[in-house]
Write a protein that holds these residues in place. Structure first.
Motif, PDB file in Angstrom:
ATOM      1  N   GLY A 179     -27.918 -12.806 -21.923  1.00 54.53           N
ATOM      2  CA  GLY A 179     -28.139 -12.578 -23.352  1.00 54.53           C
ATOM      3  C   GLY A 179     -27.122 -13.300 -24.225  1.00 54.53           C
ATOM      4  N   SER A 180     -27.472 -13.413 -25.489  1.00 57.22           N
ATOM      5  CA  SER A 180     -26.568 -14.028 -26.454  1.00 57.22           C
ATOM      6  C   SER A 180     -25.635 -12.950 -27.002  1.00 57.22           C
ATOM      7  CB  SER A 180     -27.407 -14.613 -27.603  1.00 57.22           C
ATOM      8  OG  SER A 180     -26.577 -14.983 -28.665  1.00 57.22           O
ATOM      9  N   PRO A 181     -24.316 -13.208 -27.044  1.00 53.69           N
ATOM     10  CA  PRO A 181     -23.409 -12.207 -27.626  1.00 53.69           C
ATOM     11  C   PRO A 181     -23.813 -11.845 -29.061  1.00 53.69           C
ATOM     12  CG  PRO A 181     -22.172 -13.874 -26.448  1.00 53.69           C
ATOM     13  CD  PRO A 181     -23.594 -14.356 -26.473  1.00 53.69           C
ATOM     14  N   LEU A 182     -24.302 -12.828 -29.813  1.00 57.64           N
ATOM     15  CA  LEU A 182     -24.798 -12.514 -31.160  1.00 57.64           C
ATOM     16  C   LEU A 182     -26.324 -12.546 -31.123  1.00 57.64           C
ATOM     17  CD1 LEU A 182     -22.516 -14.763 -33.433  1.00 57.64           C
ATOM     18  CD2 LEU A 182     -22.306 -12.308 -33.002  1.00 57.64           C
ATOM     19  N   GLN A 183     -26.937 -11.488 -31.626  1.00 60.99           N
ATOM     20  CA  GLN A 183     -28.411 -11.459 -31.620  1.00 60.99           C
ATOM     21  C   GLN A 183     -28.999 -11.738 -33.000  1.00 60.99           C
ATOM     22  OE1 GLN A 183     -28.445  -7.665 -29.728  1.00 60.99           O
ATOM     23  NE2 GLN A 183     -27.134  -8.664 -28.223  1.00 60.99           N
ATOM     24  N   TYR A 184     -28.185 -11.603 -34.020  1.00 58.82           N
ATOM     25  CA  TYR A 184     -28.483 -12.097 -35.373  1.00 58.82           C
ATOM     26  C   TYR A 184     -27.256 -12.893 -35.798  1.00 58.82           C
ATOM     27  CZ  TYR A 184     -32.605  -9.119 -36.045  1.00 58.82           C
ATOM     28  OH  TYR A 184     -33.837  -8.545 -35.945  1.00 58.82           O
ATOM     29  N   GLY A 185     -27.382 -13.673 -36.852  1.00 54.60           N
ATOM     30  CA  GLY A 185     -26.211 -14.393 -37.370  1.00 54.60           C
ATOM     31  C   GLY A 185     -25.654 -15.397 -36.387  1.00 54.60           C
ATOM     32  N   TYR A 186     -26.519 -15.980 -35.520  1.00 57.22           N
ATOM     33  CA  TYR A 186     -26.005 -16.882 -34.478  1.00 57.22           C
ATOM     34  C   TYR A 186     -26.317 -18.351 -34.735  1.00 57.22           C
ATOM     35  CZ  TYR A 186     -30.864 -16.936 -32.810  1.00 57.22           C
ATOM     36  OH  TYR A 186     -32.214 -17.086 -32.734  1.00 57.22           O
ATOM     37  N   ARG A 187     -27.312 -18.650 -35.545  1.00 54.66           N
ATOM     38  CA  ARG A 187     -27.766 -20.055 -35.640  1.00 54.66           C
ATOM     39  C   ARG A 187     -26.844 -20.874 -36.517  1.00 54.66           C
ATOM     40  NH1 ARG A 187     -33.457 -22.265 -34.361  1.00 54.66           N
ATOM     41  NH2 ARG A 187     -32.428 -24.166 -35.032  1.00 54.66           N
ATOM     42  N   THR A 188     -26.246 -21.910 -35.925  1.00 57.23           N
ATOM     43  CA  THR A 188     -25.303 -22.743 -36.664  1.00 57.23           C
ATOM     44  C   THR A 188     -26.016 -23.874 -37.409  1.00 57.23           C
ATOM     45  OG1 THR A 188     -24.975 -23.931 -34.609  1.00 57.23           O
ATOM     46  CG2 THR A 188     -23.310 -22.293 -35.187  1.00 57.23           C
ATOM     47  N   LYS A 189     -27.335 -23.949 -37.238  1.00 56.02           N
ATOM     48  CA  LYS A 189     -28.077 -24.990 -37.970  1.00 56.02           C
ATOM     49  C   LYS A 189     -29.438 -24.439 -38.385  1.00 56.02           C
ATOM     50  CE  LYS A 189     -30.051 -29.599 -37.393  1.00 56.02           C
ATOM     51  NZ  LYS A 189     -30.460 -30.582 -36.374  1.00 56.02           N
ATOM     52  N   LEU A 190     -29.778 -24.612 -39.660  1.00 57.68           N
ATOM     53  CA  LEU A 190     -31.131 -24.290 -40.132  1.00 57.68           C
ATOM     54  C   LEU A 190     -31.593 -25.456 -40.995  1.00 57.68           C
ATOM     55  CD1 LEU A 190     -30.853 -20.524 -41.253  1.00 57.68           C
ATOM     56  CD2 LEU A 190     -32.099 -21.391 -39.264  1.00 57.68           C
ATOM     57  N   THR A 191     -32.892 -25.677 -41.014  1.00 57.63           N
ATOM     58  CA  THR A 191     -33.426 -26.799 -41.808  1.00 57.63           C
ATOM     59  C   THR A 191     -34.625 -26.328 -42.641  1.00 57.63           C
ATOM     60  OG1 THR A 191     -34.675 -27.452 -39.833  1.00 57.63           O
ATOM     61  CG2 THR A 191     -32.665 -28.698 -40.306  1.00 57.63           C
ATOM     62  N   PRO A 192     -34.358 -25.559 -43.703  1.00 54.70           N
ATOM     63  CA  PRO A 192     -35.474 -25.172 -44.581  1.00 54.70           C
ATOM     64  C   PRO A 192     -36.024 -26.410 -45.295  1.00 54.70           C
ATOM     65  CG  PRO A 192     -33.364 -24.462 -45.493  1.00 54.70           C
ATOM     66  CD  PRO A 192     -33.067 -25.061 -44.155  1.00 54.70           C
TER      67      PRO A 192
ATOM     68  N   LEU B 165     -30.578 -29.787 -44.905  1.00 56.38           N
ATOM     69  CA  LEU B 165     -29.754 -29.541 -43.710  1.00 56.38           C
ATOM     70  C   LEU B 165     -28.704 -28.481 -44.019  1.00 56.38           C
ATOM     71  CD1 LEU B 165     -28.706 -30.326 -40.834  1.00 56.38           C
ATOM     72  CD2 LEU B 165     -27.129 -31.873 -42.010  1.00 56.38           C
ATOM     73  N   LEU B 166     -28.629 -27.494 -43.160  1.00 58.10           N
ATOM     74  CA  LEU B 166     -27.559 -26.489 -43.253  1.00 58.10           C
ATOM     75  C   LEU B 166     -26.881 -26.444 -41.893  1.00 58.10           C
ATOM     76  CD1 LEU B 166     -29.790 -23.695 -44.839  1.00 58.10           C
ATOM     77  CD2 LEU B 166     -28.325 -25.301 -46.066  1.00 58.10           C
ATOM     78  N   ARG B 167     -25.688 -26.980 -41.785  1.00 58.27           N
ATOM     79  CA  ARG B 167     -25.011 -27.063 -40.488  1.00 58.27           C
ATOM     80  C   ARG B 167     -23.599 -26.483 -40.617  1.00 58.27           C
ATOM     81  NH1 ARG B 167     -25.069 -27.271 -35.133  1.00 58.27           N
ATOM     82  NH2 ARG B 167     -26.278 -29.141 -34.767  1.00 58.27           N
ATOM     83  N   GLU B 168     -23.320 -25.501 -39.792  1.00 55.51           N
ATOM     84  CA  GLU B 168     -21.982 -24.897 -39.837  1.00 55.51           C
ATOM     85  C   GLU B 168     -20.935 -25.875 -39.303  1.00 55.51           C
ATOM     86  OE1 GLU B 168     -21.239 -20.661 -38.940  1.00 55.51           O
ATOM     87  OE2 GLU B 168     -20.217 -21.443 -37.175  1.00 55.51           O
ATOM     88  N   SER B 169     -19.776 -25.846 -39.930  1.00 56.07           N
ATOM     89  CA  SER B 169     -18.651 -26.638 -39.440  1.00 56.07           C
ATOM     90  C   SER B 169     -17.414 -25.742 -39.434  1.00 56.07           C
ATOM     91  CB  SER B 169     -18.423 -27.841 -40.354  1.00 56.07           C
ATOM     92  OG  SER B 169     -17.375 -28.630 -39.854  1.00 56.07           O
ATOM     93  N   THR B 170     -16.588 -25.919 -38.405  1.00 62.13           N
ATOM     94  CA  THR B 170     -15.454 -25.004 -38.231  1.00 62.13           C
ATOM     95  C   THR B 170     -14.135 -25.760 -38.259  1.00 62.13           C
ATOM     96  OG1 THR B 170     -16.826 -23.597 -36.843  1.00 62.13           O
ATOM     97  CG2 THR B 170     -14.457 -23.292 -36.633  1.00 62.13           C
ATOM     98  N   GLU B 171     -13.193 -25.234 -39.003  1.00 68.48           N
ATOM     99  CA  GLU B 171     -11.816 -25.731 -38.902  1.00 68.48           C
ATOM    100  C   GLU B 171     -11.001 -24.667 -38.205  1.00 68.48           C
ATOM    101  OE1 GLU B 171     -10.023 -27.886 -42.451  1.00 68.48           O
ATOM    102  OE2 GLU B 171     -11.770 -26.840 -43.233  1.00 68.48           O
TER     103      GLU B 171
ATOM    104  N   GLN C  36     -25.985 -28.218 -29.838  1.00 71.50           N
ATOM    105  CA  GLN C  36     -26.551 -26.897 -29.546  1.00 71.50           C
ATOM    106  C   GLN C  36     -26.370 -25.991 -30.764  1.00 71.50           C
ATOM    107  OE1 GLN C  36     -28.177 -26.582 -26.807  1.00 71.50           O
ATOM    108  NE2 GLN C  36     -27.373 -28.148 -25.432  1.00 71.50           N
ATOM    109  N   ASN C  37     -27.314 -25.053 -30.949  1.00 66.57           N
ATOM    110  CA  ASN C  37     -27.387 -24.288 -32.202  1.00 66.57           C
ATOM    111  C   ASN C  37     -26.816 -22.871 -32.160  1.00 66.57           C
ATOM    112  OD1 ASN C  37     -28.620 -26.144 -33.828  1.00 66.57           O
ATOM    113  ND2 ASN C  37     -30.665 -25.635 -33.097  1.00 66.57           N
ATOM    114  N   ASN C  38     -26.447 -22.399 -30.967  1.00 61.35           N
ATOM    115  CA  ASN C  38     -25.936 -21.029 -30.881  1.00 61.35           C
ATOM    116  C   ASN C  38     -24.587 -21.074 -30.167  1.00 61.35           C
ATOM    117  OD1 ASN C  38     -25.276 -18.414 -30.216  1.00 61.35           O
ATOM    118  ND2 ASN C  38     -27.264 -17.886 -29.321  1.00 61.35           N
ATOM    119  N   ASN C  39     -23.510 -21.164 -30.967  1.00 59.07           N
ATOM    120  CA  ASN C  39     -22.173 -21.291 -30.378  1.00 59.07           C
ATOM    121  C   ASN C  39     -21.757 -20.073 -29.575  1.00 59.07           C
ATOM    122  OD1 ASN C  39     -21.768 -23.737 -31.293  1.00 59.07           O
ATOM    123  ND2 ASN C  39     -20.086 -23.254 -32.686  1.00 59.07           N
TER     124      ASN C  39
END
Ligand code: SAM
Length: 581
Positions: A182-195, A269-275, A344-347
């Motif tokens: 399973g995924s540790p996060l079941q909601y709030g996991y997608r680091t990329k969405l493309t509406p 494009l909505l892509r999460e980026s982390t510092e 990959q979309n689910n870190n």
């Protein structure tokens, strides 16, 4: 409990191409996968021969009917069997009685597609309250009404069915499928969405006439309305990470404000980026307005989501420029990519995947029969076919002395090389080559990659591998193969070839039989996409032992006279020159 949904007026998916016959569907496509489930269920029908011969009385299109849902298909839809016809309805649960509205009969295959209308009698499995107000309308998620354990068990059955329906292997060659991780996060996991949003109805005509496109109103911005090609307006998407959700809100506001600058529809494009910042430095890198100094993206404080991870603070923002660089951390590795490129979309699940592969990719140590102790794996090298920006090559690099990543996209290889440098991996241990996987083994540098000391990791696109690639892989004959796939149906087909061999055509179009070499050591799914019908498959294959270890020959059958000529395989990974020009 009953949920009403509006009737869809948009064009339907599954619209049959006029030239396409019912049986001609793309391999591993949704339609083919659904068809396999439909046929399986039809086998359970108890129609008498006379009833089966009668012309079936199907409900009129757009009429409503009540259906008892029997099971879930591998495409995530509910399946009901009624009067010898299978009904396919989204957003249902096995055990439900639902009302559905039929919109298409596929008579030649005895199934009908229907919209979900409401629940009449809920299934005991339907225990979750969907978090998304658009659930049962948006095409993104299928399972928000089902508990997570149930979703994982269903995804295990998807892997099982994929191997039954698409591998062509006898049951004794397919091991029991492991439980889905399973995924540790079941909601709030997608680091990329493309509406996206569609252009104005007259937009194309206006443009041809050289006029500026006029928008009467701001169009819906969001995702596909289920079963149609229409976009529905979506204000928030709870499977996106917090920073992606913030980005979605901002982008929607921007498009609404600037809509007149668009000449047609667009994908956002909505892509999460982390510092990642050492905690003792965290205070230094904030400007007065709270914006990040390091990224230079100029986000305001409220756009930044901070997370406390051990000695680091992670600052997450949402990038909307395809060409800007996004950064992700997996384990302790850093990956930089153009934001619009594949990653990959689910870190949250990636460290579990990399650890699983590390634990399983090498041959398990065995005790030697002379009692001289445990013999460790002799594997030293990894070839990462379809490597993208180097995710598996880099994340698994410490398990091998030498790794080589190959991808057809030159831009991804540039990113992969930069990522290797970012992670301090020396050139002589980690290399990347831009090449078509079909020429993979001729692209590998001479020496150092003896097949008996090498594993090959494969992570192809949804369509799976080409036959030419599988043929080469069988010729090269690495000790082990780890096949990661976002489409377990094409994975099952390809694994079937690796195990049982394949019939293909050679360069001159003559039939060529290539023998299989592998057995499946393990199979399981990883839930990269909770709430949806997708499952990522990981298959570990090992070369068959003594007697069947190397291909004895490849038979090249002369199509004209039906006689078979044989071409000796060297078994040391070197393919006869005439087969690899
Ligand atoms: C599912 S992605 C996997 C990427 C990478 N393994 C990762 O996890 O980030 C599939 C990759 O296959 C590459 N690809 C597609 N067709 C290919 C081909 N014929 N030869 C080599 N690479 C190919 C794409 O460019 C893409 O990077």
């Amino acid at each position: 409990m009953a949920q009403k949904r509006p009737f869809n007026e948009g064009k339907r998916h599954f619209k049959k191409n006029k030239k396409q016959k019912a049986s001609q569907v793309a391999e591993g496509s949704n339609e083919e996968v659904l068809l396999a489930d439909v046929r399986r269920l039809l086998k359970q029908t108890t129609l008498t021969d006379d009833e089966a011969k009668d012309e079936k009385q199907l409900p009129e299109q757009h009429s409503e009917l009540d259906l008892d849902i029997h099971s879930l298909s591998s495409t995530g839809d509910g399946l009901a069997l009624r009067d010898g016809q299978v009904y396919v309805v989204p957003f249902a649960a096995p055990g439900d009685t639902i009302t559905a509205k039929v919109y298409r009969h596929v008579q030649e295959e005895s199934y009908s597609l229907a919209d979900f209308v409401s629940v009449k009698k809920p299934s005991p499995h339907r225990t979750e309250t969907p978090r998304c107000p658009y659930f049962t309308q948006c095409s993104g998620c299928q399972f928000q009404h089902l508990p997570y354990d149930y979703q994982l068990a269903h995804k295990k059955s998807i892997v099982e069915k994929a191997y039954i329906n698409f591998s062509g292997l006898s049951v004794d060659k397919v091991p029991a499928v492991g439980d889905t991780i399973g995924s540790p996060l079941q909601y709030g996991y997608r680091t990329k969405l493309t509406p996206h949003f569609d252009g104005p109805p007259g937009g194309r005509r206006d443009k041809r006439q050289g006029k500026k496109v006029t928008w009467e109103d701001v169009p819906p911005i969001g995702f596909m309305l289920k079963g149609t090609r229409k976009t529905m307006d979506i204000e928030e998407c709870p499977i996106g990470t917090e920073s992606v959700q913030k980005g979605m809100k901002r982008e929607r506001e921007r498009v609404r404000r600037d809509i007149d600058q668009y000449q047609r529809g667009a994908t956002l494009l909505l892509r999460e980026s982390t510092e990642r910042i050492k905690k003792e430095r965290a205070g230094e890198v904030k400007q007065d307005n709270g914006a990040n100094v390091l990224s230079g993206n100029g986000e305001s404080a409220e756009d930044v989501v901070t997370e406390d991870v051990g000695e680091y603070e992670r600052r997450k923002t949402c990038i909307t420029d395809q060409k800007a660089t996004s950064t992700e951390y997996v384990d302790d590795f850093r990956f930089d990519n153009p934001a619009g490129a594949f990653f990959q979309n689910n870190n949250s699940i990636l460290p579990l995947v990399t650890q699983y592969i590390r634990d399983n990719i090498l041959a398990p140590p065995h005790v030697d029969t002379n009692g001289n102790g445990t013999i460790k794996s002799r594997i030293k090298n990894m070839i990462d076919a379809y490597c993208g920006s180097g995710f598996f090559t880099i994340a698994l690099s410490q398990t091998f002395s030498r790794s080589i990543g190959i991808d057809i996209a030159a831009q991804s290889i540039t990113s992969a090389r930069q990522n290797a440098m970012l992670n301090n991996l020396p050139d002589d241990s980690t290399q990347f080559i831009a090449a078509d996987a079909n020429n993979l083994f001729s692209a590998i540098p001479e020496g150092g990659f003896a097949p008996e000391e090498t594993v090959v990791v494969i992570d192809p696109p949804r369509k799976g591998c080409d036959q030419g690639f599988i043929q080469q892989l069988l010729w090269y004959a690495p000790e082990r193969i780890c096949y990661v796939s976002c489409n377990v149906h094409t994975q099952a087909r390809d694994v079937g070839w690796l195990v049982d061999g394949l019939d293909m055509a050679d360069d001159e179009g003559l039939p060529l039989k290539v023998k299989g070499l592998y057995e499946i050591e393990s199979l399981r799914g990883f839930d990269f996409f909770p709430q949806t019908g997708h499952v990522e498959g990981v298959a570990i294959l090992r070369k068959k032992k003594a007697g069947a270890e190397v291909p004895e020959a490849v038979e090249q059958i002369d199509a004209l006279n039906g006689s078979a000529s044989t071409v000796e395989a060297s078994g040391d990974g070197e393919a006869p020159a005439e087969l690899f020009r």
